[in-house]
Scaffold this active site. Structure first.
Site, short mmCIF file in Angstrom:
data_model
loop_
_atom_site.label_atom_id
_atom_site.label_comp_id
_atom_site.label_asym_id
_atom_site.label_seq_id
_atom_site.Cartn_x
_atom_site.Cartn_y
_atom_site.Cartn_z
N LYS A 83 5.12 1.04 11.22
CA LYS A 83 4.49 2.24 10.64
C LYS A 83 3.41 2.73 11.60
CE LYS A 83 3.31 3.40 5.88
NZ LYS A 83 2.70 2.83 4.68
C1 E4P Z 1 2.80 5.05 2.04
O1 E4P Z 1 3.53 4.39 2.73
C2 E4P Z 1 1.47 4.64 1.60
O2 E4P Z 1 1.41 3.23 1.65
C3 E4P Z 1 1.16 5.01 0.17
O3 E4P Z 1 2.24 5.63 -0.47
C4 E4P Z 1 -0.15 5.69 -0.01
O4 E4P Z 1 -0.34 5.94 -1.38
P1 E4P Z 1 -1.75 6.25 -2.02
O5 E4P Z 1 -2.09 7.68 -1.74
O6 E4P Z 1 -1.57 6.00 -3.48
O7 E4P Z 1 -2.74 5.31 -1.38
#
Ligand code: E4P
Length: 217
Positions: A83
């Site tokens: 990522k």
């Molecule tokens: C995506 O890969 C992120 O880990 C995640 O969806 C972020 O979500 P949040 O806005 O609830 O922190």
């Protein structure tokens, strides 16, 4: 449509996997912090629990350091997806890792032009954050629709991974918009199966069945 669990809690992932509800996992540095556990250990355990893609995020900010971190993470298991943040450096790292056959997930996407750049960099997944856009009174779901249209226009193979999902209704809207994947916290995924009329209907059926005195087998 695929569902990923957005968590670093291994037990929660195991339960969802056993129920057949998930096709992969996404983590991020904040979720690792929340777990209170060692990053690489957690990622190794998650990769052993699910065969699907497991996103593990780099924390370097320049391309070469991201590539080094990405290669090191990719060596943990063959279902690791590296990522990377949607910055110019992250896109450079995405291009290099993709060239080396590593799966990539470009994260923190908040606009369609950003998503276009990720596809051009060869990202395996693009992660537009629906909930965080909604939080600032911007239509998060419109972004999913725009990216779907743009990717289809040019036949980009990058999968649209709707992230920052907060409710089952978000998932329904993502499915209508044509997202390939939705990643959501475990409680949201479990709630997909819930409906009060299912519960009350089942209670009534079971009560009536009991009154007949019969058994199915
Ligand atoms: C995506 O890969 C992120 O880990 C995640 O969806 C972020 O979500 P949040 O806005 O609830 O922190």
């Amino acid at each position: 449509m695929k569902f990923f669990a957005d968590t670093a809690e291994v037990d929660a992932i195991r339960s969802l996997e056993e129920a057949g509800l998930i096709d992969g996992v996404t983590t991020n540095p904040s979720l690792i912090k929340k777990s209170g556990r060692a990053f690489r250990q957690v990622v190794e355990e998650i990769c052993a629990v699910t065969k699907g893609p497991v996103s593990a995020e780099v924390t370097a900010v320049n391309a070469q350091a991201m590539i080094d971190e990405g290669q090191s993470l990719a060596a943990i298991a063959n279902n690791i997806t590296v990522k990377l943040p949607l910055t110019v450096e992250g896109l450079k790292a995405c291009r290099a890792l993709t060239r080396d056959g590593v799966m990539t997930n470009v994260t923190l996407c908040f606009s369609a032009p950003q998503a276009l750049l990720a596809a051009k960099a060869g990202a395996t997944f693009i992660s537009p954050f629906v909930g965080r856009l909604d939080d600032i009174h911007t239509d998060g779901m419109a972004l999913i629709q725009d990216i779907r249209t743009i990717y289809d226009n040019y036949d980009y193979k990058t999968e649209v991974l709707a992230a920052s999902i907060r409710t089952p209704n978000h998932i329904k809207e993502c499915a209508i918009a044509g997202a390939d994947v939705a990643t959501a916290p475990p409680d949201v995924l479990w709630r997909l199966a819930e409906h009060p009329l299912t519960h009350s209907g089942l209670d009534a059926f079971l009560k009536d069945w009991q009154a007949t005195g019969q058994s199915v087998i």
